[in-house]
Scaffold this motif. Structure first.
Motif, short mmCIF file in Angstrom:
data_model
loop_
_atom_site.label_atom_id
_atom_site.label_comp_id
_atom_site.label_asym_id
_atom_site.label_seq_id
_atom_site.Cartn_x
_atom_site.Cartn_y
_atom_site.Cartn_z
N SER A 392 42.64 99.04 28.23
CA SER A 392 42.66 98.95 29.47
C SER A 392 43.53 97.96 30.22
O SER A 392 43.80 97.92 31.30
CB SER A 392 41.23 98.61 30.17
OG SER A 392 40.18 99.63 29.88
N ILE A 393 43.84 97.02 29.37
CA ILE A 393 44.60 95.95 29.94
C ILE A 393 46.10 96.61 30.50
O ILE A 393 47.04 95.80 31.09
CB ILE A 393 44.86 95.01 28.78
CG1 ILE A 393 45.40 93.44 29.44
CG2 ILE A 393 45.83 95.44 27.78
CD1 ILE A 393 45.20 92.27 28.24
N PHE A 394 46.22 97.71 30.11
CA PHE A 394 47.62 98.40 30.44
C PHE A 394 47.53 99.05 31.70
O PHE A 394 48.66 99.98 31.94
CB PHE A 394 48.26 99.11 29.23
CG PHE A 394 48.59 98.19 28.10
CD1 PHE A 394 49.51 97.43 27.88
CD2 PHE A 394 47.80 98.45 26.91
CE1 PHE A 394 49.79 96.67 26.74
CE2 PHE A 394 47.93 97.54 25.68
CZ PHE A 394 48.95 96.55 25.74
N ASP A 395 46.61 98.97 32.30
CA ASP A 395 46.11 100.10 33.44
C ASP A 395 46.93 99.46 34.56
O ASP A 395 47.44 98.47 34.65
CB ASP A 395 44.81 99.85 33.91
CG ASP A 395 43.88 100.66 33.31
OD1 ASP A 395 44.22 101.89 32.46
OD2 ASP A 395 42.35 100.38 32.93
N LYS A 396 47.73 100.26 35.40
CA LYS A 396 48.57 100.09 36.14
C LYS A 396 48.18 100.21 37.63
O LYS A 396 47.83 101.38 38.39
CB LYS A 396 49.92 100.83 35.97
CG LYS A 396 50.60 100.90 34.91
CD LYS A 396 51.82 101.53 34.88
CE LYS A 396 53.03 100.62 35.39
NZ LYS A 396 54.37 101.10 35.33
N PHE A 397 47.60 98.97 38.10
CA PHE A 397 46.85 99.10 39.46
C PHE A 397 47.92 99.16 40.58
O PHE A 397 49.05 98.24 40.51
CB PHE A 397 46.02 98.05 39.63
CG PHE A 397 44.57 98.11 38.83
CD1 PHE A 397 43.70 98.83 39.47
CD2 PHE A 397 44.63 97.35 37.66
CE1 PHE A 397 42.51 98.93 38.37
CE2 PHE A 397 43.58 97.55 36.72
CZ PHE A 397 42.42 98.29 37.28
N GLU A 398 47.80 99.59 41.72
CA GLU A 398 48.56 99.54 42.71
C GLU A 398 48.27 98.68 43.85
O GLU A 398 47.22 98.23 43.66
CB GLU A 398 48.93 100.92 43.50
CG GLU A 398 49.80 102.08 42.80
CD GLU A 398 49.72 103.52 43.37
OE1 GLU A 398 49.14 103.45 44.41
OE2 GLU A 398 50.36 104.22 42.89
N CYS A 399 49.09 98.26 45.05
CA CYS A 399 48.74 97.34 45.97
C CYS A 399 49.21 97.78 47.09
O CYS A 399 50.27 98.53 47.27
CB CYS A 399 49.18 95.81 45.32
SG CYS A 399 51.03 95.78 45.31
N CYS A 400 48.69 97.24 48.31
CA CYS A 400 49.15 97.91 49.56
C CYS A 400 49.05 96.70 50.50
O CYS A 400 48.12 95.74 50.24
CB CYS A 400 48.71 98.94 49.92
SG CYS A 400 46.65 98.96 50.14
N LEU A 401 49.84 96.72 51.63
CA LEU A 401 49.92 95.71 52.59
C LEU A 401 49.26 96.53 53.85
O LEU A 401 49.78 97.40 54.18
CB LEU A 401 50.99 94.97 52.95
CG LEU A 401 51.70 94.08 51.86
CD1 LEU A 401 52.81 94.59 51.29
CD2 LEU A 401 51.83 92.79 52.61
N SER A 402 48.73 95.72 54.89
CA SER A 402 48.39 96.29 56.16
C SER A 402 49.72 96.39 56.85
O SER A 402 50.47 95.63 56.68
CB SER A 402 47.31 95.46 56.89
OG SER A 402 47.72 94.17 57.16
N GLY A 403 49.75 97.22 57.96
CA GLY A 403 51.00 97.23 58.82
C GLY A 403 51.22 96.10 59.40
O GLY A 403 52.31 95.83 59.75
N ASP A 404 50.41 95.21 59.91
CA ASP A 404 50.58 93.86 60.63
C ASP A 404 50.84 92.80 59.51
O ASP A 404 51.19 91.81 60.09
CB ASP A 404 49.16 93.64 61.37
CG ASP A 404 47.95 93.43 60.73
OD1 ASP A 404 48.18 93.57 59.59
OD2 ASP A 404 47.01 93.46 61.34
N GLY A 405 50.80 93.27 58.32
CA GLY A 405 51.19 92.13 57.33
C GLY A 405 49.87 91.09 57.07
O GLY A 405 50.30 90.10 56.65
#
Lengths: 507, 586
Positions: A392-405
């Motif tokens: 599991s330690i190699f799982d690739k999680f994504e991330c995102c930002l809100s439009g207003d940052g």
């Protein structure tokens, strides 16, 4: 920005934490239903306007959703505004269409199976009401056009349809050698075939009638055979004519209109593969500067390169790395430092990176260290050994930002995802579960002890089906991981994938 | 509906297939649009066919592309120029589709039609079309509009002209980089139609906007405009307005922009005149030759000769030659290769003395380059130097270079050098060739790679042409014929092939006395492949040799082969016999 942010009216200080509510779910699992491997969502992406959402799955399909609330509510909103009501609309989507983007393939030269799984989807510039997007699996990038087409009905033919079919040989013969020499020797039909000056009145054009339209997805281009390793990212350029694709060792630059050649712009492959210490894990072009490209590595660094400097950008313009804290080194240090995803904020000033344990926000003007670091699931730290053993330690999680940052979000295990406020002074740190009731049970728990006590953070627990609960009452279920999520570009709305289901939340 | 006369049947099918399910059939019908139009007559073409095409524009791109092309030459079928405007609506919609190649074709067709239209029609229908496209909601329409201004502008009345210039200026500042790129690409065309006073003010300000664009991809297209605009302006205006821009561009942060400058710079020299060239462009060019980015140096090196031709020899020797010397030892093989492909052309520019003194050492060092492409590029342009200084000075270094290339381990390199052998032979002369290269040519006939053997056989023929049959009889033919006894059948086959190529050059006598016996002998070969190749070669010899020889020697041999146990041998032998029969009849 106009919808959910209305709550945020405090003139000074950080914005209030958002109150997240469930909006929609697509492909919800019924109790006891088993998830088919091919249905698991592997990519989510909003388009630039936020009116469309695309998901890709392991079965190589791309599903498109379209926003329903904007069109219908325009008139209504004006009424509401006049009545001085708060606008409580939030993005709502409906299924639009789907298509099979990739099929499983076999590379005979390398004896390699190529999975059909969609690794990434990126939206391109809309034109004439047609939608365009790029989708990629491990090896092949495809450019799709999705467009409404009229369903045509043809009447008033010159020849009766049955007859035309019966004389199929004649009909098709106009292709090559036609019975009339005038047609075959197209150069000078005048000589062989003379028409009266007024034309032939008995000929008529087919009459086309069409009422309904249907959506058709057509593959416009296939960009293939440019990557020796698996493609982990694709990213459109702000110039509207190029895009990049990245695999473990190389980044290539393509022109959208030219599918048979690409330029290698980054190559980190060492002369001797035994010297390999670092691979590319993610790459993204700057949202407004067409010459800036950021890519992350398995060692936890982000490199910013300037495409103007040189044709082959092996030397970076800037290197973003966090200095290692002394004494904290362990067997897992390098593994968990590996960055699984990077994203530029909309303004292009900040970059967000996700490594196994944290989210980091970087200012591109400051390469000495991240502006802020958010612990995603610190309670897993003692369990790294287990996580390593079950990979599991190699799982690739994504991330995102809100439009207003102002906020960032990323996923975790047990179908949880976390939203952090990143405005200066904000202590917002919300944990939500991808289910119809995202905030099922609230437990007071200071997830970031360094922050002031006023921080009100929530942690939820899954219900009875939770597979494991640790000493602190935190749940973790390694099999249900929330890897993919996306933030609506203009409003506070998040789409996230829990296995085969797409959950949408708003605040 | 089925009341179609028999002769009309193909036309009827063609028309029906405009809407067939099968895209190939639709495409076919669209390509025959002119036939359909003539069958319908001019009036019905205008009133029915064209509206029909305008409505059915959501077809596949391939069909739309064909339609855009056909409509460009459709004026005769709608009744001549006075009806040209009926063609505009379908092309206008095609100008807005997403596929670039369709739009470009539609713009091209519109320009073609617009160029023939009467002035009044242009004002009444063409110019409004341009304005509609330029104000289009989607960028695709605006992109297309940029390519139409140079047709619309000249016939517009004064007020409209002002408006068109304003619209174009808007397009140069469009939000979409695609539109700005299109505006930059077409600026030169548009500028050529604009009156001089406006050129200096309006066009130049648009040009300035484009040259300062954030997007590299726009700026580098503006570079292309420099040369086009420069040619339109008076030399002093060009020096005042364009020169600073190009000098700036030559130091742009983006290597792609500098690359474009390196490619275009020489064109500007003529536009600005000799003095600014000396004071500004030469230093800019020297900078580009020293650029950090290899791609820029490649582009700059590739233009060295063209640039020097514009300069006077002293300037070239003083400023450019030192750079050339450095580039000849550049770290990038591609830079050296680009230089090698043009440097020979500098010899006529610099004259004999400077060439011997300065260029010769560079030639020699490039001839010893470790990268085969560099050496090949030098050898391929040998004739240009020969004219200036003669080949003697080079011959000492040439031979080792050629020998090394001839034995290169990459067969493509060997192939390349074989192709230059006839050129070398003509430049070096018989004497040099006999001593040094003859053996190489024979060696290639035994190469491991088929393409090399094939090229070698061809080479032997070209040498025979170059130096004449007498020479070939002495220096080529005996050696070639010796090899017919090679134990490897593929090599024997190469010799047969060489013989068939040599025979026409050598003429009837030599063919009969020397070549034919060898071929006849080979018909006893134990390998069927050789035998049927003998049959093929014999067939090719029939027209060359005397009738009696065909009767006495060739036919008996062919008859024998036609009774061979192998089916292929029999086939080719009987084919050859047949052709010999035909020759005899005629």
């Amino acid at each position: 920005m106009n919808g959910g942010d209305e709550v945020v009216t405090a003139p000074a200080g950080p914005p209030q934490p958002l109150d997240w509510k469930f909006s929609q779910v697509f492909g919800e699992r019924t109790a006891g239903e088993e998830v088919q491997e091919v249905d698991i969502i592997s990519a989510i992406e909003f388009d630039k306007t936020g009116d469309h959402l695309a998901t890709g799955d392991r079965g190589g399909r791309v599903v498109l959703f379209e926003r329903t609330d904007t069109k219908d509510h325009d008139a209504l909103r004006r009424d509401l505004e006049r009545m001085d009501h708060p606008i409580n609309r939030h993005p709502e989507f409906r299924y639009k269409t789907e298509f099979q983007s990739h099929e499983p393939e076999f590379d005979y030269l390398k004896s390699l199976e190529i999975e059909e799984k969609i690794n990434k989807i990126r939206w391109c510039q809309t034109a004439n009401g047609a939608l365009f997007l790029l989708s990629t699996n491990d090896k092949t990038i495809k450019f799709w056009k999705v467009q409404e087409k009229k369903v045509k009905k043809i009447s008033e033919m010159n020849l009766d349809p049955p007859k035309a079919v019966g004389n199929g040989c004649v009909a098709s013969s106009s292709n090559s050698n036609s019975p009339t020499p005038g047609l075959a020797n197209g150069g000078s039909p005048d000589n062989d075939f003379s028409f009266p000056p007024g034309g032939l009145p008995s000929l008529r054009l087919p009459v086309v009638t069409s009422q309904e339209t249907n959506l058709v997805a057509r593959c416009r281009r296939v960009y293939a055979h440019a990557h020796d390793y698996h493609i982990n990212s694709i990213s459109n350029n702000s110039d509207g004519e190029t895009f990049i694709s990245a695999d473990d060792l190389r980044i290539n630059l393509w022109n959208l209109e030219i599918s048979n050649q690409s330029f290698n712009i980054v190559d980190v492959k060492p002369a001797n593969m035994e010297d390999l210490t670092e691979v590319i894990t993610s790459a993204e072009l700057h949202p407004t500067h067409c010459n800036m490209l950021a890519y992350s590595s398995s060692k936890g660094s982000i490199r910013l390169i300037d495409l103007r400097q040189s044709a082959l950008c092996d030397s970076h313009a800037k290197l973003f790395e966090e200095p290692e804290a002394p004494g904290s080194r362990s067997f897992f240090t390098e593994i968990i430092a590996s960055i699984s995803d990077i994203k530029f904020a909309k303004d292009g000033r900040y970059m967000l990176s996700r490594d196994y344990m944290t989210l980091k926000l970087w200012d591109i003007n400051m390469d000495s260290g991240p502006v802020s670091t958010f612990q995603v699931h610190e309670y897993l730290r003692p369990k790294l050994c287990d996580l390593y053993e079950n990979d599991s330690i190699f799982d690739k999680f994504e991330c995102c930002l809100s439009g207003d940052g102002l906020r960032v979000a990323t996923g975790s295990y047990s179908n949880l995802f976390r939203v952090f406020g990143c405005a200066p002074g904000s202590t917002e740190a919300t944990t939500l579960e991808a289910s119809k009731n995202p905030v099922r049970r609230q437990v007071q728990m200071p997830s970031r002890p360094s922050r002031s006590l006023s921080s009100i953070t929530r942690v939820v627990r899954r219900g009875a089906e939770t597979s494991g609960v640790d000493a602190n009452g935190n749940s973790f279920d390694f099999t249900t991981k929330l890897l993919h999520l996306a933030w609506h570009p203009t409003e506070n709305s998040i789409a996230c994938a829990a296995a085969n289901s797409l959950y949408m939340y708003y605040a | 509906m089925a009341m179609i006369d028999e002769p009309l049947y193909p036309i009827a099918v063609l028309i029906d297939e405009l809407k067939n399910e099968d895209i190939q059939l639709r495409l076919n019908s669209i390509r025959r649009l002119s036939t359909i139009a003539r069958a319908l007559g001019e009036e019905r073409t205008r009133k029915e066919l064209i509206p029909f095409l305008s409505e059915n524009n959501d077809d596949d791109d391939e069909v739309l592309l064909a339609m855009a092309e056909e409509l460009g030459v459709f004026i005769p079928y709608v009744g001549g120029v006075q009806y040209a405007n009926v063609l505009l609506p379908p092309l206008e919609t095609l100008c807005t589709v997403e596929e670039t190649c369709v739009r470009e074709k539609a713009v091209e067709s519109l320009c073609r039609i617009g160029a023939q239209m009467m002035e009044q029609d242009l004002v009444e229908s063409f110019i409004p079309l341009v304005k509609r496209l330029a104000a289009g909601e989607w960028f695709t329409a605006r992109v297309s509009s940029c390519g139409l201004f140079h047709i619309a502008y000249p016939s517009a009345p004064e007020a409209l002209k002002t408006e068109l210039r304003a619209i174009y200026s808007q397009l140069c500042q469009d939000d979409m980089p695609m539109v700005r790129r299109s505006a930059a690409t077409n600026l030169g065309n548009f500028a050529a139609t604009v009156e001089a006073p406006h050129l200096k003010v309006d066009i130049m300000s648009m040009f300035d906007d484009l040259t300062q664009d954030d997007q590299d991809s726009v700026r580098l297209l503006a570079v292309e405009g420099c040369a086009a605009l420069g040619k339109l302006l008076e030399p002093q205006d060009c020096a005042a307005h364009i020169l600073p821009v190009i000098v700036n561009f030559s130091q742009d942060k983006s290597w792609r922009v500098r690359y474009m400058v390196a490619n275009q710079l020489y064109e500007l020299c003529e536009a600005v005149g000799p003095e600014p060239t000396r004071s500004d462009l030469v230093p800019a060019y020297v900078r580009l030759l020293h650029d950090n980015e290899a791609e820029v140096r490649i582009a700059a090196a590739g233009k060295v000769t063209k640039f020097c031709r514009i300069l006077n020899p002293e300037l070239a020797i003083q400023h450019i030659l030192p750079c050339v010397k450095e580039l000849s030892t550049d770290s990038s093989q591609h830079v050296r290769s680009a230089l090698a492909s043009v440097i020979m052309g500098m010899a006529p520019v610099l004259g004999k003395d400077a060439t011997i003194e300065q260029l010769l050492p560079i030639f020699l060092s490039l001839l010893k380059d470790e990268f085969p492409d560099v050496r090949l590029n030098i050898i391929s342009k040998l004739d240009q130097v020969n004219q200036v200084i003669g080949i003697d000075l080079l011959s000492q270094s040439l031979l080792p270079a050629i020998v090394e290339l001839a034995e290169d381990r990459h067969w493509r390199v060997r192939l390349a050098i074989i192709e230059y052998i006839p050129l070398l032979a003509s430049q070096l002369g018989v004497g040099f060739f006999d001593d040094k290269l003859g053996a190489l040519c024979m060696q290639w006939l035994k190469d491991k790679v088929y393409s090399i053997r094939d090229a070698a056989a061809n080479n032997v023929k070209r040498l025979a042409e170059e130096f004449g049959p007498d020479w070939a009889m002495q220096h080529i033919v005996p050696q070639v014929l010796d090899m017919i006894n090679n134990p490897h059948y593929l090599h024997r086959m190469t010799i047969l092939h060489s013989i068939s190529l040599l025979a026409p050059v050598m003429g009837s006598d030599i063919t009969c006395s020397k070549l034919l016996p060898v071929v006849i002998n080979a018909s006893k070969d134990r390998v069927p492949n050789i035998k049927f190749n003998v049959a093929k070669v014999l067939q090719s010899l029939i027209p060359i040799v005397d009738q009696s020889v065909v009767e006495k020697k060739i036919r008996p041999c062919l008859v024998e082969l036609s009774e061979d146990s192998d089916v292929d041998v029999r086939f080719f032998a009987s084919q050859a016999l047949e052709s010999s029969n035909q020759v005899m009849m005629s």
